[in-house]
Design an enzyme around this catalytic site. Structure first.
Site, PDB file in Angstrom:
ATOM      1  CB  THR A 155     121.555  41.151  83.899  1.00 48.22           C
ATOM      2  OG1 THR A 155     121.316  41.346  85.292  1.00 48.22           O
ATOM      3  CG2 THR A 155     120.489  41.860  83.094  1.00 48.22           C
ATOM      4  CB  THR A 192     119.996  46.840  89.405  1.00 53.77           C
ATOM      5  OG1 THR A 192     119.682  46.765  88.028  1.00 53.77           O
ATOM      6  CG2 THR A 192     120.926  45.755  89.684  1.00 53.77           C
ATOM      7  CG  ASN A 407     129.988  44.857  89.381  1.00 51.76           C
ATOM      8  OD1 ASN A 407     128.971  45.307  88.885  1.00 51.76           O
ATOM      9  ND2 ASN A 407     129.961  44.035  90.409  1.00 51.76           N
TER      10      ASN A 407
END
Length: 412
Positions: A155, A192, A407
């Site tokens: 990701t 994650t 982010n």
């Protein structure tokens, strides 16, 4: 830029007998990128896993737990882009539909498929696009597909993460190969992150279950980037039994010791790669705590230091404002800690500086020495609690300006 981490060489990734991998472009979130991975396991393979403890766990995690309990897993399917978390009942339906589609394609039951998702939370999984791309992933199935799969599960990662090792077991060569992904929202109790490690060793199910928990504890549960525990974290360990040696059923003997060490080494290297690729990371830090009454106490102190934004930003700036470390140790939750006995060193084992002792700054400490060590890309904080014989290590990274940028723009 990842800290001393480069893309793995495909030639260094060894096929695991009994495992085939294929990837495809499904358009889950972005066009023209590999975002779907299919892993096919030979009959007789054994699978074990550990998952996030986040109470808001994603739909695929819920389905994985149920399917693993039934056993006889024959396939894994992984998508990136959308996490299928915070998606309610429909998310579970979508995960089950994915499993059914894989089962039809490979001629196995839907309950023999484990689904995994990673990406944006609170968005529905485009299951139609995923299912439509499965035949392409099946057509690409091959034993040497680890390199492509490592890229297809990324990701915000900047570098693919994959590792191989071989070890002799019962006179046979056993191969262990693993891939992982993760760069942010990383904290123990999984992060994650997704981790998939396969070997062609023959292990009993009970031993595999124990090994996956131990490997996770010493690797993926010993890292942190930002202290956030994700909804989708999963670590899977596969043993196909195709190496040709007799099954290992008990945790005894040289063969077991060699295999255990190799599996844990692969998991640790993948976990450290996640920290080295922490979002915006410029420093890789080992927080080593020794002299505790038990390992959990040492981990508590290590995580207090590793999670502290003040510590992490100081390391980014190479600012020896090391009182922040003492403050973190002090609030770690050891009520009877005698700070007058505690010592703190900064630096790698071959070049360390005593920073604190006797409840304050060490008489020999000079700030220019601390600044010199903090300018290095890899360094160690060593803490001696002087309370016992236990020890623990946690790996983390610094906080840079880029962490906020990455982010803040994650969904764009």
């Amino acid at each position: 830029m990842a800290v001393n981490l480069s893309t793995p060489n495909p030639a260094d990734l060894r096929p695991v007998t009994g495992v085939r991998l294929g990837v495809a472009e499904a358009g889950i979130r972005k066009a023209n990128r590999r975002d779907l991975t299919l892993i096919e396991l030979a009959p007789g393979s054994r699978v074990a896993g550990v998952f996030t403890r986040n109470r808001f766990c994603a739909a695929p995690v819920q389905v994985c737990r149920e399917h693993l309990a039934e056993g006889d897993i024959r396939a894994l399917v992984i998508n990136t882009g959308v996490a299928n978390a915070g998606t309610g009942e429909q998310g579970v339906v979508d995960a089950l539909q994915t499993c059914a589609a894989v089962g039809r394609l490979l001629g196995v039951g839907a309950q023999q498929v484990l689904p995994f998702s990673t990406g944006v939370i609170l968005e529905p999984l485009p299951v139609e696009r995923l299912i439509a791309a499965l035949p392409a992933a099946q057509a690409n199935l091959r034993g040497d597909g680890w390199f492509d799969a490592a890229h297809a599960i990324m990701t915000t990662d900047t570098v693919a993460k994959a590792v191989s090792r071989t070890v002799e077991v019962g006179g046979k060569t056993v191969t262990i190969t693993g891939i992982g992904k993760g760069a942010g929202m990383i904290k123990p109790n999984m992060a994650t992150m997704l981790g998939f490690v396969a070997c062609d060793a023959a292990l009993s199910q009970d031993l595999l279950n124990a090994l996956v928990r131990e490997a996770a504890d010493l690797s993926f549960n010993s890292i942190t980037v930002d202290g956030d525990t994700s909804t989708n974290d999963s670590f899977i360990l596969i043993a196909t039994g195709k190496a040709g040696h007799a099954e290992i059923a008990e945790p005894v003997g040289a063969d077991w010791a060699a295999l255990r060490e190799a599996v844990i080494d692969v998991a640790v290297r993948l976990a450290q790669a996640i920290v080295r690729d922490g979002e915006g990371a410029t420093k890789f830090m080992s927080i080593v705590v020794q002299g505790g009454t038990d390992r959990e106490e040492c981990r508590k102190v290590a995580y207090a230091v590793a999670h502290s934004p003040l510590v992490k930003t100081a390391f980014f700036a190479s600012d020896p404002n090391l009182g922040r470390i003492l403050a973190a140790i002090g609030y770690a939750g050891i009520d009877d800690l005698d700070v007058s006995r505690l010592k703190v060193w900064l630096g790698n084992p071959d070049e360390s500086v005593l920073v604190a002792e006797h409840g304050g700054r060490a008489a020999s400490y000079r700030e220019e020495a601390g600044a010199r060590i903090m300018a290095q890309s890899e360094l160690t904080v060593r803490i001696d609690l002087a309370r016992g014989q236990a020890a623990a290590t946690v790996w983390t990274c610094d906080f840079s300006y880029d962490y906020v940028k990455i982010n803040a723009d994650y969904r764009s």
